[in-house]
Design a protein around this motif. Structure first.
Motif, short mmCIF file in Angstrom:
data_model
loop_
_atom_site.label_atom_id
_atom_site.label_comp_id
_atom_site.label_asym_id
_atom_site.label_seq_id
_atom_site.Cartn_x
_atom_site.Cartn_y
_atom_site.Cartn_z
N MET A 1 1.32 1.03 8.13
CA MET A 1 0.31 0.79 7.09
C MET A 1 1.00 0.60 5.74
O MET A 1 2.00 1.22 5.44
CB MET A 1 -0.67 1.96 6.99
CG MET A 1 -1.51 2.17 8.23
SD MET A 1 -2.74 0.86 8.45
CE MET A 1 -3.96 1.33 7.23
N ASN A 2 0.43 -0.27 4.93
CA ASN A 2 0.92 -0.52 3.58
C ASN A 2 -0.22 -0.24 2.61
O ASN A 2 -1.36 -0.02 3.05
CB ASN A 2 1.41 -1.96 3.46
CG ASN A 2 2.53 -2.12 2.46
OD1 ASN A 2 2.58 -1.43 1.45
ND2 ASN A 2 3.44 -3.04 2.75
N PHE A 3 0.04 -0.29 1.31
CA PHE A 3 -1.03 0.07 0.38
C PHE A 3 -0.95 -0.69 -0.93
O PHE A 3 0.10 -1.22 -1.31
CB PHE A 3 -1.04 1.57 0.11
CG PHE A 3 0.12 2.06 -0.73
CD1 PHE A 3 0.02 2.12 -2.11
CD2 PHE A 3 1.30 2.49 -0.13
CE1 PHE A 3 1.08 2.58 -2.90
CE2 PHE A 3 2.36 2.95 -0.90
CZ PHE A 3 2.24 3.00 -2.29
N ILE A 4 -2.09 -0.73 -1.63
CA ILE A 4 -2.22 -1.31 -2.95
C ILE A 4 -2.96 -0.29 -3.82
O ILE A 4 -3.86 0.40 -3.34
CB ILE A 4 -3.01 -2.64 -2.91
CG1 ILE A 4 -2.28 -3.66 -2.02
CG2 ILE A 4 -3.20 -3.22 -4.31
CD1 ILE A 4 -3.03 -4.95 -1.81
N LEU A 5 -2.61 -0.19 -5.08
CA LEU A 5 -3.27 0.76 -5.96
C LEU A 5 -4.68 0.31 -6.32
O LEU A 5 -4.94 -0.88 -6.53
CB LEU A 5 -2.49 0.91 -7.27
CG LEU A 5 -1.12 1.57 -7.23
CD1 LEU A 5 -0.61 1.77 -8.66
CD2 LEU A 5 -1.14 2.89 -6.49
N THR A 6 -5.59 1.28 -6.40
CA THR A 6 -6.91 1.03 -6.98
C THR A 6 -6.92 1.57 -8.40
O THR A 6 -5.93 2.13 -8.89
CB THR A 6 -8.03 1.72 -6.18
OG1 THR A 6 -7.99 3.13 -6.44
CG2 THR A 6 -7.88 1.47 -4.68
N ARG A 7 -8.05 1.45 -9.08
CA ARG A 7 -8.21 1.99 -10.42
C ARG A 7 -8.64 3.46 -10.40
O ARG A 7 -8.77 4.08 -11.45
CB ARG A 7 -9.24 1.17 -11.21
CG ARG A 7 -8.83 -0.29 -11.39
CD ARG A 7 -9.88 -1.08 -12.17
NE ARG A 7 -9.53 -2.49 -12.21
CZ ARG A 7 -8.74 -3.05 -13.13
NH1 ARG A 7 -8.24 -2.29 -14.09
NH2 ARG A 7 -8.46 -4.33 -13.09
N TYR A 8 -8.88 3.99 -9.20
CA TYR A 8 -9.40 5.35 -9.08
C TYR A 8 -8.30 6.39 -8.96
O TYR A 8 -7.26 6.14 -8.34
CB TYR A 8 -10.31 5.45 -7.86
CG TYR A 8 -11.53 4.58 -7.89
CD1 TYR A 8 -12.32 4.47 -9.04
CD2 TYR A 8 -11.93 3.86 -6.76
CE1 TYR A 8 -13.46 3.69 -9.06
CE2 TYR A 8 -13.06 3.06 -6.77
CZ TYR A 8 -13.82 2.98 -7.92
OH TYR A 8 -14.95 2.20 -7.94
N ILE A 9 -8.56 7.57 -9.52
CA ILE A 9 -7.68 8.72 -9.37
C ILE A 9 -8.57 9.90 -9.01
O ILE A 9 -9.39 10.34 -9.81
CB ILE A 9 -6.91 9.02 -10.67
CG1 ILE A 9 -6.15 7.77 -11.15
CG2 ILE A 9 -5.95 10.19 -10.48
CD1 ILE A 9 -5.54 7.91 -12.54
N SER B 1 0.89 -5.71 -2.85
CA SER B 1 1.59 -4.44 -2.60
C SER B 1 3.01 -4.45 -3.15
O SER B 1 3.76 -3.49 -2.95
CB SER B 1 1.62 -4.15 -1.09
OG SER B 1 2.17 -5.24 -0.38
N PHE B 2 3.39 -5.53 -3.86
CA PHE B 2 4.76 -5.63 -4.38
C PHE B 2 4.88 -5.09 -5.80
O PHE B 2 5.93 -4.61 -6.21
CB PHE B 2 5.24 -7.08 -4.33
CG PHE B 2 5.23 -7.68 -2.96
CD1 PHE B 2 6.10 -7.23 -1.98
CD2 PHE B 2 4.33 -8.68 -2.63
CE1 PHE B 2 6.08 -7.76 -0.70
CE2 PHE B 2 4.30 -9.22 -1.36
CZ PHE B 2 5.18 -8.77 -0.39
N HIS C 1 8.01 -2.33 -8.38
CA HIS C 1 8.81 -2.71 -9.56
C HIS C 1 8.22 -2.05 -10.80
O HIS C 1 7.42 -2.67 -11.51
CB HIS C 1 8.86 -4.22 -9.70
CG HIS C 1 9.36 -4.93 -8.47
ND1 HIS C 1 10.69 -4.96 -8.13
CD2 HIS C 1 8.70 -5.59 -7.48
CE1 HIS C 1 10.84 -5.64 -6.99
NE2 HIS C 1 9.65 -6.02 -6.58
N PRO C 2 8.58 -0.81 -11.07
CA PRO C 2 7.99 -0.06 -12.19
C PRO C 2 8.14 -0.79 -13.53
O PRO C 2 9.18 -1.39 -13.81
CB PRO C 2 8.78 1.25 -12.18
CG PRO C 2 9.27 1.39 -10.78
CD PRO C 2 9.56 0.00 -10.32
#
Length: 397
Positions: free
Chosen positions: A1-9, A187-188, A192-193
Protein backbone atom coordinates in the motif's frame (compact mmCIF):
# COMPACT_ATOMS: atom_id res chain seq x y z
CA UNK A 1 0.00 0.00 0.00
CA UNK A 2 1.11 3.56 -0.73
CA UNK A 3 -0.32 6.86 0.49
CA UNK A 4 -1.02 10.52 -0.23
CA UNK A 5 -1.53 13.24 2.37
CA UNK A 6 -4.97 14.71 2.99
CA UNK A 7 -5.70 18.09 4.60
CA UNK A 8 -7.00 16.37 7.73
CA UNK A 9 -5.16 15.80 11.01
CA UNK A 10 -6.93 13.54 13.49
CA UNK A 11 -6.24 10.21 15.21
CA UNK A 12 -8.01 7.21 13.67
CA UNK A 13 -8.33 3.84 15.39
CA UNK A 14 -9.64 2.01 12.30
CA UNK A 15 -9.27 2.93 8.61
CA UNK A 16 -12.23 4.68 6.99
CA UNK A 17 -13.07 2.86 3.75
CA UNK A 18 -13.49 5.14 0.73
CA UNK A 19 -13.86 2.35 -1.80
CA UNK A 20 -13.70 -1.41 -1.50
CA UNK A 21 -13.77 -1.68 -5.28
CA UNK A 22 -10.65 0.44 -5.75
CA UNK A 23 -9.06 -0.39 -2.38
CA UNK A 24 -8.97 3.23 -1.14
CA UNK A 25 -9.17 4.23 2.52
CA UNK A 26 -8.28 6.98 4.97
CA UNK A 27 -5.94 6.04 7.79
CA UNK A 28 -3.11 7.29 10.00
CA UNK A 29 0.49 6.28 9.24
CA UNK A 30 1.12 2.92 10.90
CA UNK A 31 4.72 1.99 10.13
CA UNK A 32 7.80 3.74 11.47
CA UNK A 33 8.84 4.49 7.88
CA UNK A 34 5.52 6.25 7.13
CA UNK A 35 5.70 8.25 10.35
CA UNK A 36 9.32 9.26 9.69
CA UNK A 37 8.48 10.48 6.16
CA UNK A 38 5.69 12.75 7.43
CA UNK A 39 7.71 13.95 10.43
CA UNK A 40 10.61 14.97 8.19
CA UNK A 41 8.23 16.90 5.94
CA UNK A 42 6.77 18.61 9.02
CA UNK A 43 10.22 19.49 10.31
CA UNK A 44 11.32 21.08 7.03
CA UNK A 45 8.06 22.91 6.37
CA UNK A 46 7.54 24.25 9.91
CA UNK A 47 10.99 24.26 11.47
CA UNK A 48 13.49 25.45 8.86
CA UNK A 49 15.84 28.35 9.71
CA UNK A 50 14.05 31.70 9.92
CA UNK A 51 15.93 32.97 6.88
CA UNK A 52 13.96 30.53 4.71
CA UNK A 53 10.71 32.32 5.59
CA UNK A 54 12.16 35.83 5.46
CA UNK A 55 10.76 37.07 2.17
CA UNK A 56 7.30 35.51 2.07
CA UNK A 57 4.51 34.37 4.34
CA UNK A 58 4.22 30.60 4.58
CA UNK A 59 1.43 30.12 7.14
CA UNK A 60 3.94 28.86 9.70
CA UNK A 61 2.97 28.60 13.37
CA UNK A 62 5.46 28.03 16.22
CA UNK A 63 5.96 24.44 17.32
CA UNK A 64 6.40 24.74 21.08
CA UNK A 65 4.60 26.92 23.59
CA UNK A 66 7.05 29.29 25.34
CA UNK A 67 6.94 32.64 27.09
CA UNK A 68 7.45 34.30 23.71
CA UNK A 69 4.49 32.46 22.18
CA UNK A 70 2.06 33.00 25.05
CA UNK A 71 -1.43 33.64 23.65
CA UNK A 72 -0.28 32.50 20.19
CA UNK A 73 -1.40 29.38 18.37
CA UNK A 74 1.34 26.74 18.42
CA UNK A 75 1.48 23.09 17.43
CA UNK A 76 1.83 22.20 21.10
CA UNK A 77 -1.17 24.28 22.19
CA UNK A 78 -3.23 22.85 19.31
CA UNK A 79 -2.46 19.31 20.48
CA UNK A 80 -3.37 20.24 24.04
CA UNK A 81 -6.63 21.72 22.79
CA UNK A 82 -7.48 18.60 20.83
CA UNK A 83 -6.88 16.42 23.88
CA UNK A 84 -8.91 18.70 26.14
CA UNK A 85 -11.87 19.28 23.82
CA UNK A 86 -12.22 15.96 21.99
CA UNK A 87 -11.00 13.15 24.28
CA UNK A 88 -14.35 12.87 26.06
CA UNK A 89 -16.17 12.83 22.70
CA UNK A 90 -14.00 10.50 20.66
CA UNK A 91 -12.31 7.31 21.84
CA UNK A 92 -9.59 7.55 19.20
CA UNK A 93 -8.45 10.91 20.62
CA UNK A 94 -8.49 9.56 24.18
CA UNK A 95 -6.52 6.46 23.15
CA UNK A 96 -3.99 8.47 21.17
CA UNK A 97 -3.06 10.86 23.95
CA UNK A 98 -3.02 8.08 26.52
CA UNK A 99 -0.53 6.13 24.40
CA UNK A 100 1.63 8.97 23.04
CA UNK A 101 1.48 11.54 25.83
CA UNK A 102 5.27 11.90 26.11
CA UNK A 103 6.11 12.32 22.42
CA UNK A 104 7.37 15.58 20.92
CA UNK A 105 4.73 17.76 19.15
CA UNK A 106 5.84 17.02 15.58
CA UNK A 107 5.99 13.29 16.32
CA UNK A 108 2.40 13.41 17.59
CA UNK A 109 1.27 15.42 14.59
CA UNK A 110 2.95 12.99 12.18
CA UNK A 111 1.24 10.01 13.81
CA UNK A 112 -2.24 11.56 13.54
CA UNK A 113 -1.98 12.98 10.02
CA UNK A 114 -4.80 11.50 7.95
CA UNK A 115 -3.45 9.79 4.83
CA UNK A 116 -5.29 8.37 1.83
CA UNK A 117 -4.08 4.86 1.01
CA UNK A 118 -4.12 3.12 -2.36
CA UNK A 119 -2.80 -0.21 -3.60
CA UNK A 120 0.40 0.22 -5.59
CA UNK A 121 0.53 -3.57 -6.11
CA UNK A 122 3.95 -3.78 -4.44
CA UNK A 123 5.56 -1.49 -7.00
CA UNK A 124 7.03 0.98 -4.49
CA UNK A 125 8.71 -1.83 -2.56
CA UNK A 126 10.01 -3.35 -5.80
CA UNK A 127 11.54 -0.03 -6.90
CA UNK A 128 13.13 0.45 -3.49
CA UNK A 129 14.79 -2.96 -3.76
CA UNK A 130 16.09 -2.20 -7.25
CA UNK A 131 17.45 1.18 -6.10
CA UNK A 132 19.18 -0.45 -3.11
CA UNK A 133 20.77 -3.09 -5.31
CA UNK A 134 21.97 -0.53 -7.85
CA UNK A 135 23.36 1.67 -5.07
CA UNK A 136 25.27 -1.25 -3.56
CA UNK A 137 26.88 -1.74 -6.98
CA UNK A 138 27.92 1.91 -7.15
CA UNK A 139 25.30 2.93 -9.67
CA UNK A 140 22.83 5.79 -9.24
CA UNK A 141 19.86 6.89 -11.31
CA UNK A 142 16.17 7.52 -11.23
CA UNK A 143 12.94 5.86 -12.34
CA UNK A 144 10.65 7.19 -15.05
CA UNK A 145 7.09 6.10 -14.36
CA UNK A 146 4.23 6.54 -16.79
CA UNK A 147 0.67 5.42 -17.38
CA UNK A 148 0.33 1.68 -16.90
CA UNK A 149 2.42 1.70 -13.73
CA UNK A 150 0.24 0.95 -10.66
CA UNK A 151 1.79 3.83 -8.71
CA UNK A 152 0.70 6.30 -11.41
CA UNK A 153 -2.64 4.77 -12.36
CA UNK A 154 -3.92 3.93 -8.90
CA UNK A 155 -2.76 7.16 -7.29
CA UNK A 156 -4.36 9.17 -10.12
CA UNK A 157 -7.61 7.28 -9.58
CA UNK A 158 -7.42 7.90 -5.82
CA UNK A 159 -6.88 11.64 -6.26
CA UNK A 160 -9.75 11.92 -8.73
CA UNK A 161 -11.95 9.90 -6.41
CA UNK A 162 -11.27 12.33 -3.55
CA UNK A 163 -12.33 15.24 -5.77
CA UNK A 164 -15.53 13.32 -6.57
CA UNK A 165 -16.19 12.69 -2.87
CA UNK A 166 -15.32 16.28 -1.97
CA UNK A 167 -18.01 17.52 -4.34
CA UNK A 168 -20.54 15.31 -2.55
CA UNK A 169 -19.59 16.05 1.07
CA UNK A 170 -18.53 19.68 1.02
CA UNK A 171 -20.61 22.03 3.17
CA UNK A 172 -19.50 25.28 1.53
CA UNK A 173 -22.38 25.36 -0.93
CA UNK A 174 -22.18 29.02 -1.97
CA UNK A 175 -18.44 29.37 -2.50
CA UNK A 176 -17.30 25.82 -3.32
CA UNK A 177 -15.11 25.97 -6.42
CA UNK A 178 -13.82 22.43 -6.77
CA UNK A 179 -11.32 22.03 -3.95
CA UNK A 180 -10.60 18.59 -2.46
CA UNK A 181 -9.75 17.29 0.99
CA UNK A 182 -6.61 15.79 -0.58
CA UNK A 183 -3.46 17.86 0.00
CA UNK A 184 -1.02 16.57 -2.60
CA UNK A 185 -1.96 15.14 -5.97
CA UNK A 186 0.65 12.38 -5.95
CA UNK A 187 2.62 10.17 -3.57
CA UNK A 188 5.99 11.65 -4.61
CA UNK A 189 5.67 15.14 -3.10
CA UNK A 190 5.91 13.86 0.45
CA UNK A 191 9.23 12.16 -0.44
CA UNK A 192 10.86 15.57 -1.06
CA UNK A 193 10.52 17.79 2.03
CA UNK A 194 10.12 21.53 1.42
CA UNK A 195 8.45 24.60 2.88
CA UNK A 196 4.86 23.95 1.85
CA UNK A 197 2.37 26.72 2.62
CA UNK A 198 -0.69 24.55 1.95
CA UNK A 199 0.70 21.87 4.24
CA UNK A 200 1.33 24.54 6.88
CA UNK A 201 -2.18 25.90 6.37
CA UNK A 202 -3.55 22.44 7.23
CA UNK A 203 -1.61 22.57 10.50
CA UNK A 204 -2.95 26.05 11.20
CA UNK A 205 -6.54 25.02 10.54
CA UNK A 206 -6.04 21.96 12.74
CA UNK A 207 -5.05 24.39 15.48
CA UNK A 208 -8.17 26.51 15.05
CA UNK A 209 -10.37 23.41 15.02
CA UNK A 210 -8.73 22.02 18.16
CA UNK A 211 -9.76 24.94 20.37
CA UNK A 212 -13.40 23.81 20.35
CA UNK A 213 -15.37 20.76 19.28
CA UNK A 214 -17.99 23.13 17.87
CA UNK A 215 -17.63 24.76 14.47
CA UNK A 216 -20.20 27.53 14.23
CA UNK A 217 -20.06 28.03 10.48
CA UNK A 218 -21.63 25.10 8.65
CA UNK A 219 -19.58 25.82 5.52
CA UNK A 220 -16.42 24.93 7.47
CA UNK A 221 -17.61 21.53 8.72
CA UNK A 222 -16.20 19.60 5.79
CA UNK A 223 -12.72 20.97 6.54
CA UNK A 224 -12.69 19.09 9.87
CA UNK A 225 -12.29 15.32 9.84
CA UNK A 226 -14.18 14.92 13.12
CA UNK A 227 -17.18 16.83 11.79
CA UNK A 228 -17.33 15.27 8.33
CA UNK A 229 -16.17 11.72 9.12
CA UNK A 230 -19.60 10.07 9.38
CA UNK A 231 -20.94 11.82 6.28
CA UNK A 232 -17.80 10.92 4.35
CA UNK A 233 -18.12 7.26 5.35
CA UNK A 234 -21.81 7.19 4.40
CA UNK A 235 -21.39 8.90 1.02
CA UNK A 236 -18.33 6.77 0.17
CA UNK A 237 -20.28 3.58 0.86
CA UNK A 238 -23.22 4.70 -1.29
CA UNK A 239 -21.00 5.79 -4.18
CA UNK A 240 -18.92 2.62 -4.06
CA UNK A 241 -22.12 0.57 -4.02
CA UNK A 242 -23.29 1.79 -7.45
CA UNK A 243 -19.96 1.36 -9.28
CA UNK A 244 -19.66 -1.73 -11.45
CA UNK A 245 -17.93 -2.82 -14.64
CA UNK A 246 -20.47 -0.96 -16.76
CA UNK A 247 -19.96 2.49 -15.26
CA UNK A 248 -16.54 2.33 -13.61
CA UNK A 249 -14.80 4.04 -16.53
CA UNK A 250 -17.44 6.80 -16.57
CA UNK A 251 -17.12 7.44 -12.83
CA UNK A 252 -13.32 7.62 -13.00
CA UNK A 253 -13.49 9.92 -16.03
CA UNK A 254 -15.84 12.31 -14.24
CA UNK A 255 -13.57 12.13 -11.19
CA UNK A 256 -10.60 13.09 -13.36
CA UNK A 257 -12.51 16.03 -14.88
CA UNK A 258 -13.36 17.28 -11.38
CA UNK A 259 -9.67 16.95 -10.45
CA UNK A 260 -8.64 18.94 -13.52
CA UNK A 261 -11.17 21.68 -12.75
CA UNK A 262 -10.36 21.83 -9.05
CA UNK A 263 -6.59 21.68 -9.31
CA UNK A 264 -5.36 22.67 -12.75
CA UNK A 265 -7.83 25.04 -14.37
CA UNK A 266 -7.43 28.67 -13.42
CA UNK A 267 -9.26 30.01 -16.47
CA UNK A 268 -12.97 30.41 -15.68
CA UNK A 269 -13.99 29.91 -19.32
CA UNK A 270 -12.21 26.55 -19.51
CA UNK A 271 -13.69 25.60 -16.15
CA UNK A 272 -17.22 26.40 -17.35
CA UNK A 273 -16.86 24.32 -20.52
CA UNK A 274 -15.43 21.35 -18.59
CA UNK A 275 -18.16 21.40 -15.94
CA UNK A 276 -20.89 21.58 -18.60
CA UNK A 277 -19.31 18.55 -20.28
CA UNK A 278 -19.83 16.52 -17.08
CA UNK A 279 -23.59 17.13 -17.19
CA UNK A 280 -23.62 16.38 -20.93
CA UNK A 281 -21.79 13.12 -20.28
CA UNK A 282 -24.31 12.11 -17.63
CA UNK A 283 -27.53 13.23 -19.32
CA UNK A 284 -27.35 13.88 -23.04
CA UNK A 285 -27.15 11.63 -26.07
CA UNK A 286 -26.31 12.32 -29.68
CA UNK A 287 -29.47 13.45 -31.52
CA UNK A 288 -30.58 12.27 -34.95
CA UNK A 289 -28.54 14.30 -37.42
CA UNK A 290 -31.38 14.14 -39.95
CA UNK A 291 -34.04 15.50 -37.60
CA UNK A 292 -32.42 18.05 -35.32
CA UNK A 293 -30.20 21.07 -35.13
CA UNK A 294 -27.49 19.31 -33.09
CA UNK A 295 -26.49 22.26 -30.90
CA UNK A 296 -30.09 23.21 -30.16
CA UNK A 297 -31.13 19.61 -29.41
CA UNK A 298 -28.29 19.02 -26.94
CA UNK A 299 -29.05 22.37 -25.30
CA UNK A 300 -32.68 21.32 -24.80
CA UNK A 301 -31.64 17.96 -23.35
CA UNK A 302 -29.17 19.70 -21.09
CA UNK A 303 -31.56 22.19 -19.52
CA UNK A 304 -34.66 19.96 -19.36
CA UNK A 305 -33.04 16.81 -17.97
CA UNK A 306 -30.72 18.66 -15.60
CA UNK A 307 -33.48 20.92 -14.25
CA UNK A 308 -35.69 17.88 -13.64
CA UNK A 309 -33.01 16.10 -11.58
CA UNK A 310 -31.99 19.26 -9.70
CA UNK A 311 -35.63 19.75 -8.73
CA UNK A 312 -35.99 16.07 -7.84
CA UNK A 313 -32.97 16.49 -5.55
CA UNK A 314 -34.40 19.56 -3.79
CA UNK A 315 -38.05 20.35 -4.36
CA UNK A 316 -37.78 23.67 -2.56
CA UNK A 317 -36.08 24.99 -5.69
CA UNK A 318 -38.06 26.78 -8.40
CA UNK A 319 -37.68 24.43 -11.37
CA UNK A 320 -38.43 27.20 -13.86
CA UNK A 321 -35.62 29.36 -12.43
CA UNK A 322 -33.27 26.37 -12.51
CA UNK A 323 -34.09 25.80 -16.18
CA UNK A 324 -33.51 29.47 -17.01
CA UNK A 325 -30.16 29.40 -15.21
CA UNK A 326 -29.13 26.23 -17.06
CA UNK A 327 -30.07 27.91 -20.35
CA UNK A 328 -27.84 30.87 -19.45
CA UNK A 329 -25.00 28.54 -18.58
CA UNK A 330 -25.27 26.53 -21.79
CA UNK A 331 -25.47 29.68 -23.91
CA UNK A 332 -22.20 30.94 -22.42
CA UNK A 333 -20.65 27.52 -22.82
CA UNK A 334 -21.56 27.66 -26.52
CA UNK A 335 -20.15 31.19 -26.84
CA UNK A 336 -16.85 29.98 -25.38
CA UNK A 337 -16.74 26.69 -27.29
CA UNK A 338 -17.40 28.45 -30.62
CA UNK A 339 -15.18 31.43 -29.97
CA UNK A 340 -18.01 33.95 -29.69
CA UNK A 341 -16.21 35.95 -27.02
CA UNK A 342 -17.91 39.21 -27.98
CA UNK A 343 -21.28 37.63 -27.14
CA UNK A 344 -19.85 36.33 -23.87
CA UNK A 345 -18.53 39.82 -23.06
CA UNK A 346 -21.90 41.37 -23.87
CA UNK A 347 -23.63 38.92 -21.51
CA UNK A 348 -21.18 39.62 -18.66
CA UNK A 349 -21.51 43.40 -19.08
CA UNK A 350 -25.29 43.12 -19.09
CA UNK A 351 -25.29 41.06 -15.89
CA UNK A 352 -22.99 43.54 -14.13
CA UNK A 353 -25.14 46.47 -15.26
CA UNK A 354 -28.41 45.00 -13.98
CA UNK A 355 -26.92 43.83 -10.67
CA UNK A 356 -27.47 45.94 -7.54
CA UNK A 357 -24.29 44.67 -5.85
CA UNK A 358 -21.57 47.27 -5.37
CA UNK A 359 -18.59 44.94 -5.76
CA UNK A 360 -19.91 42.89 -8.69
CA UNK A 361 -17.60 42.37 -11.66
CA UNK A 362 -17.55 40.39 -14.89
CA UNK A 363 -15.15 37.89 -13.29
CA UNK A 364 -17.55 37.33 -10.39
CA UNK A 365 -20.47 36.80 -12.79
CA UNK A 366 -18.46 34.13 -14.62
CA UNK A 367 -17.34 32.49 -11.37
CA UNK A 368 -20.95 32.24 -10.21
CA UNK A 369 -21.88 30.31 -13.32
CA UNK A 370 -19.26 27.71 -12.33
CA UNK A 371 -20.36 27.74 -8.69
CA UNK A 372 -23.94 27.00 -9.76
CA UNK A 373 -22.67 24.25 -12.03
CA UNK A 374 -20.92 22.54 -9.11
CA UNK A 375 -24.20 22.55 -7.19
CA UNK A 376 -26.15 21.24 -10.20
CA UNK A 377 -23.60 18.46 -10.79
CA UNK A 378 -23.70 17.50 -7.13
CA UNK A 379 -27.52 17.23 -7.26
CA UNK A 380 -27.42 15.15 -10.44
CA UNK A 381 -24.80 12.76 -9.05
CA UNK A 382 -26.76 12.39 -5.82
CA UNK A 383 -29.79 11.41 -7.90
CA UNK A 384 -27.61 9.03 -9.91
CA UNK A 385 -26.55 7.34 -6.66
CA UNK A 386 -30.18 7.12 -5.48
CA UNK A 387 -31.63 5.87 -8.77
CA UNK A 388 -29.09 5.05 -11.45
CA UNK A 389 -31.74 3.49 -13.69
CA UNK A 390 -33.71 6.73 -13.83
CA UNK A 391 -30.68 8.83 -14.77
CA UNK A 392 -29.60 6.30 -17.41
CA UNK A 393 -33.16 6.31 -18.78
CA UNK A 394 -33.12 10.10 -19.04
CA UNK A 395 -29.78 9.98 -20.85
CA UNK A 396 -31.01 7.52 -23.48
CA UNK A 397 -34.36 9.24 -24.13
Amino acid sequence: MNFILTRYIFPINEPLILSNRFNFCLDNPRTEEEIAIIKEYLDVSLNSPDLVYKHYHENRIPIKSTKETTNLLTVESALEGLNKNYSSLDLSVHDFFTKYRELEPLEKLARMWVIARYNDEGEYQRLQEIALEESSNGRTGFFLLDKGNPIIDNSDNLVGFTYFLSLLVHTDKEFYNGQSFILHNDSFTIQHPKVDRFFNLSVMYFGFMSYSHEIKNLEDHWKSFYHIRDELASVSKKLDGIIDDANQEKILFIANLLKVVGNNLKDECAKLVTLVSIIELLLTHSPDYNRFNIEDSISKQFRLKASLLVYQNDKSKDIEKVKIRLKEIYSQRSNIAHGNFKSLKDYLRKEVKKSKEEDISEDIVLERLSNDLFNFIRAIIEEYIKDRKLVDFLKEN
